[in-house]
Enzyme design. Structure first.
Site, PDB file in Angstrom:
ATOM      1  N   PRO A 127       0.770  -1.181   0.022  1.00 12.79           N
ATOM      2  CA  PRO A 127      -0.040   0.229  -0.131  1.00 12.79           C
ATOM      3  C   PRO A 127       0.803   1.228  -0.138  1.00 12.79           C
ATOM      4  O   PRO A 127       0.569   2.110  -0.564  1.00 12.79           O
ATOM      5  CB  PRO A 127      -0.962   0.020   1.352  1.00 12.79           C
ATOM      6  N   GLY A 239      13.368  -8.648 -17.167  1.00 10.09           N
ATOM      7  CA  GLY A 239      12.655  -9.589 -17.848  1.00 10.09           C
ATOM      8  C   GLY A 239      11.181  -9.302 -18.159  1.00 10.09           C
ATOM      9  O   GLY A 239      10.605  -9.373 -19.152  1.00 10.09           O
ATOM     10  N   GLN A 277      -6.036  10.550 -47.161  1.00  2.00           N
ATOM     11  CA  GLN A 277      -4.521  10.783 -47.176  1.00  2.00           C
ATOM     12  C   GLN A 277      -4.280  11.008 -45.460  1.00  2.00           C
ATOM     13  O   GLN A 277      -3.271  10.187 -44.976  1.00  2.00           O
ATOM     14  CB  GLN A 277      -3.923  11.877 -48.022  1.00  2.00           C
ATOM     15  N   GLY A 338     -14.129   4.796 -35.867  1.00  2.00           N
ATOM     16  CA  GLY A 338     -15.121   5.861 -35.584  1.00  2.00           C
ATOM     17  C   GLY A 338     -15.792   5.091 -34.374  1.00  2.00           C
ATOM     18  O   GLY A 338     -15.239   4.717 -33.213  1.00  2.00           O
ATOM     19  N   GLY A 339     -17.382   5.487 -34.362  1.00  2.00           N
ATOM     20  CA  GLY A 339     -18.042   5.178 -33.347  1.00  2.00           C
ATOM     21  C   GLY A 339     -17.932   3.715 -33.014  1.00  2.00           C
ATOM     22  O   GLY A 339     -18.247   3.013 -31.942  1.00  2.00           O
ATOM     23  N   GLU A 362       4.757  -2.967 -13.686  1.00  2.00           N
ATOM     24  CA  GLU A 362       6.560  -3.442 -13.770  1.00  2.00           C
ATOM     25  C   GLU A 362       7.367  -2.179 -13.798  1.00  2.00           C
ATOM     26  O   GLU A 362       8.135  -2.259 -14.441  1.00  2.00           O
ATOM     27  CB  GLU A 362       6.324  -3.977 -15.047  1.00  2.00           C
ATOM     28  N   ASN A 365       6.135   4.224 -16.158  1.00  3.40           N
ATOM     29  CA  ASN A 365       7.128   4.825 -17.257  1.00  3.40           C
ATOM     30  C   ASN A 365       7.873   5.920 -16.758  1.00  3.40           C
ATOM     31  O   ASN A 365       8.762   6.295 -17.210  1.00  3.40           O
ATOM     32  CB  ASN A 365       6.338   5.057 -18.470  1.00  3.40           C
TER      33      ASN A 365
HETATM   34  C1  FAD Z   1      -3.659  -4.367 -12.832  1.00  2.00           C
HETATM   35  C2  FAD Z   1      -2.305  -4.093 -12.086  1.00  2.00           C
HETATM   36  C3  FAD Z   1      -1.606  -5.266 -11.568  1.00  2.00           C
HETATM   37  C4  FAD Z   1      -0.486  -5.228 -10.938  1.00  2.00           C
HETATM   38  N1  FAD Z   1       0.005  -6.492 -10.691  1.00  2.00           N
HETATM   39  C5  FAD Z   1       1.126  -6.447  -9.705  1.00  2.00           C
HETATM   40  C6  FAD Z   1       1.701  -7.643  -9.226  1.00  2.00           C
HETATM   41  O1  FAD Z   1       1.275  -8.876  -9.669  1.00  2.00           O
HETATM   42  N2  FAD Z   1       2.724  -7.704  -8.479  1.00  2.00           N
HETATM   43  C7  FAD Z   1       3.050  -6.399  -7.891  1.00  2.00           C
HETATM   44  O2  FAD Z   1       4.015  -6.457  -7.111  1.00  2.00           O
HETATM   45  N3  FAD Z   1       2.615  -5.363  -8.301  1.00  2.00           N
HETATM   46  C8  FAD Z   1       1.572  -5.178  -9.369  1.00  2.00           C
HETATM   47  N4  FAD Z   1       0.876  -4.084  -9.710  1.00  2.00           N
HETATM   48  C9  FAD Z   1       1.507  -2.708  -8.922  1.00  2.00           C
HETATM   49  C10 FAD Z   1       2.299  -1.802  -9.843  1.00  2.00           C
HETATM   50  O3  FAD Z   1       3.514  -2.418 -10.160  1.00  2.00           O
HETATM   51  C11 FAD Z   1       2.237  -0.640  -9.249  1.00  2.00           C
HETATM   52  O4  FAD Z   1       0.918   0.094  -9.163  1.00  2.00           O
HETATM   53  C12 FAD Z   1       3.275   0.572  -9.859  1.00  2.00           C
HETATM   54  O5  FAD Z   1       4.635  -0.013  -9.544  1.00  2.00           O
HETATM   55  C13 FAD Z   1       3.211   1.938  -9.257  1.00  2.00           C
HETATM   56  O6  FAD Z   1       2.932   1.974  -7.916  1.00  2.00           O
HETATM   57  P1  FAD Z   1       1.789   2.809  -7.186  1.00  2.00           P
HETATM   58  O7  FAD Z   1       0.692   2.161  -7.774  1.00  2.00           O
HETATM   59  O8  FAD Z   1       2.077   2.827  -5.871  1.00  2.00           O
HETATM   60  O9  FAD Z   1       2.219   4.334  -7.687  1.00  2.00           O
HETATM   61  P2  FAD Z   1       2.989   5.292  -6.885  1.00  2.00           P
HETATM   62  O10 FAD Z   1       4.422   4.704  -6.851  1.00  2.00           O
HETATM   63  O11 FAD Z   1       2.401   6.075  -5.816  1.00  2.00           O
HETATM   64  O12 FAD Z   1       3.068   6.339  -8.240  1.00  2.00           O
HETATM   65  C14 FAD Z   1       2.038   7.397  -8.527  1.00  2.00           C
HETATM   66  C15 FAD Z   1       2.691   8.387  -9.716  1.00  2.00           C
HETATM   67  O13 FAD Z   1       3.918   8.988  -9.162  1.00  2.00           O
HETATM   68  C16 FAD Z   1       4.983   8.679 -10.203  1.00  2.00           C
HETATM   69  N5  FAD Z   1       6.137   8.730  -9.323  1.00  2.00           N
HETATM   70  C17 FAD Z   1       6.458   7.858  -8.420  1.00  2.00           C
HETATM   71  N6  FAD Z   1       7.919   8.363  -7.993  1.00  2.00           N
HETATM   72  C18 FAD Z   1       8.156   9.170  -8.934  1.00  2.00           C
HETATM   73  C19 FAD Z   1       9.406   9.743  -9.149  1.00  2.00           C
HETATM   74  N7  FAD Z   1      10.372   9.425  -8.376  1.00  2.00           N
HETATM   75  N8  FAD Z   1       9.473  10.575 -10.168  1.00  2.00           N
HETATM   76  C20 FAD Z   1       8.512  10.907 -10.924  1.00  2.00           C
HETATM   77  N9  FAD Z   1       7.290  10.362 -10.878  1.00  2.00           N
HETATM   78  C21 FAD Z   1       6.956   9.597 -10.066  1.00  2.00           C
HETATM   79  C22 FAD Z   1       4.501   7.560 -10.714  1.00  2.00           C
HETATM   80  O14 FAD Z   1       5.089   7.227 -11.898  1.00  2.00           O
HETATM   81  C23 FAD Z   1       2.945   7.630 -10.769  1.00  2.00           C
HETATM   82  O15 FAD Z   1       2.658   8.109 -11.977  1.00  2.00           O
HETATM   83  C24 FAD Z   1      -0.131  -4.201 -10.374  1.00  2.00           C
HETATM   84  C25 FAD Z   1      -0.862  -2.865 -10.859  1.00  2.00           C
HETATM   85  C26 FAD Z   1      -1.991  -2.939 -11.176  1.00  2.00           C
HETATM   86  C27 FAD Z   1      -2.648  -1.674 -11.721  1.00  2.00           C
END
Ligand code: FAD
Length: 384
Positions: A127, A239, A277, A338-339, A362, A365
């Site tokens: 969390p 990976g 185009q 489109g729609g 993972e 970005n």
């Molecule tokens: C459908 C789904 C499946 C998932 N499956 C898994 C799984 O199987 N196992 C697992 O362990 N996790 C899993 N995740 C978790 C996922 O890896 C995290 O949601 C992700 O790493 C981002 O963490 P957060 O949601 O706490 O966002 P936060 O870390 O709170 O980030 C919030 C925003 O702040 C930005 N941010 C944070 N720090 C910085 C920084 N230093 N500089 C610039 N921007 C920053 C982030 O890019 C993001 O836009 C899953 C998530 C989803 C939605």
């Protein structure tokens, strides 16, 4: 340097394409709509080796390269993005157990993970520890010949429907060096699961939180040694990033194919859309960017296979670029419909919803840019 697929790679791609077309594509919309986790289809995938593509051979895996795996996952993603994405996570879990567990522990878990009879989840995010994963607080305390795990994980793919968890937990206060990895039976006493999260996409696989309360596991379920967990987690994610990037490329290719067909069939102003185009240029850009994304993903996979010291940077570049391109291509393909692109009779809106999360998980970005920037700004060295 040879950019062509070799004979084996073409054969793998063909087998994967057939499986995607016969076993994934026809069901993907229903799995999405009804939020069904297709466990029996995942077992069929296991029979073909898709659940252990790069797991070492001595543990029963196919021991393919990351590049070969990417070629296969791309074809599978064309059939169902969400189910293939789960397969990639399962592959990561299976590879970790097969690579870092003690022999007896491998012998217990690997045979069933490899066939897909048991499914695996990867538990890193918490969390309060997402992007800053090294700040995780789930603890594992050694007591005699057991570890006692306490804490909670969120957003865990497959959780509640999988049999095996790879869990990152803290064995000391020493930051990233205090994190260890464990393989944990998903039904161990003291583990509870949250509700199935309602999501925008990735609906053919459940996502749940996992809570550990005084969960006791044998000490030999530690992967590697204490303190190596974060290194394993990051290795896994190199990976994993290629895999998720690949799922975006496969899905975007499928969306582009659909758009190319649609512009030939749909007529407006007395002619096929293909004659405009404005749309031709859009399609040209989509195709060009998709090829660039695929090649960057394959280059990163190659670097990882070679043990190149720059592999992590390339994996981050590939993940950032291919998931952004994948999302844009799916968005543009929807626009071309489109729609009709917006309604569920066509798969475009599902592709758009499914690939969106690839820009988040993972490592987001933004975090990919952080990894790349840190590397390119290192004084006195150059990345080529
Ligand atoms: C459908 C789904 C499946 C998932 N499956 C898994 C799984 O199987 N196992 C697992 O362990 N996790 C899993 N995740 C978790 C996922 O890896 C995290 O949601 C992700 O790493 C981002 O963490 P957060 O949601 O706490 O966002 P936060 O870390 O709170 O980030 C919030 C925003 O702040 C930005 N941010 C944070 N720090 C910085 C920084 N230093 N500089 C610039 N921007 C920053 C982030 O890019 C993001 O836009 C899953 C998530 C989803 C939605």
């Amino acid at each position: 340097m040879d950019f062509e697929l070799n004979e084996d790679q073409r054969a793998f791609a063909q087998t994967a394409q057939q499986f995607a077309q016969e076993s994934l594509m026809p069901m993907a919309a229903q799995w999405d709509e009804e939020q069904l986790f297709p466990k029996s289809v995942l077992q069929q995938a296991g029979e073909l080796g898709f659940m252990s593509l790069y797991t070492p051979e001595d543990q029963g895996g196919l021991a393919l390269s990351r590049l070969d795996a990417s070629i296969i996952f791309e074809q599978l993603a064309m059939g169902c993005t969400s189910t293939t994405a789960f397969m990639t996570i399962h592959n990561m879990v299976t590879w970790m157990v097969a690579s870092f567990a003690q022999e007896a522990v491998k012998a217990h878990f690997c045979p069933k993970l490899i066939t897909g009879e048991w499914l695996g989840s990867y538990c890193l995010t918490e969390p309060n520890a997402g992007s800053d994963a090294a700040s995780l607080t789930t603890s594992a305390t050694k007591q005699g010949d057991q570890y006692i795990i306490n804490g909670s994980k969120v957003f865990i793919s497959g959780a509640g429907d999988t049999e095996v968890l790879v869990v990152m937990a803290r064995t000391s206060d020493d930051g990233a060096k205090g994190v260890s990895a464990f393989v944990v039976p998903a039904d161990a006493e003291g583990i509870s699961y949250g509700r199935k999260e309602p999501k925008m996409g990735w609906n053919s696989q459940p996502t749940r939180s996992v809570t550990f309360e005084q969960v006791s596991i044998p000490a030999e379920y530690l992967l590697g040694e204490e303190g190596q967990g974060f290194i394993f987690a990051m290795k896994g994610l190199d990976g994993g990033r290629i895999n998720i990037a690949t799922c975006s490329v496969g899905t975007a290719q499928h969306a582009l194919n659909a758009a190319l067909q649609y512009v030939q069939e749909r007529k407006q102003f007395g002619q096929a859309l293909a004659h405009f185009q404005g749309l031709q240029f859009k399609l040209a850009d989509m195709a060009t960017e998709l090829v660039a994304a695929r090649q960057l993903v394959r280059l990163a996979a190659y670097k990882l296979d070679q043990g190149d010291p720059e592999a992590t940077t390339y994996c981050a570049m590939a993940k950032r670029f291919a998931t952004d391109v994948g999302f844009n291509v799916c968005d543009q393909a929807l626009q071309i419909f489109g729609g009709y692109g917006y309604i569920k009779e066509y798969p475009l809106e599902r592709h758009f919803r499914d690939v969106r999360v690839h820009q988040i998980l993972e490592g987001t970005n933004e975090i990919m840019r952080l990894i790349i920037a840190r590397r390119v700004l290192t004084e006195g060295t150059q990345i080529l």
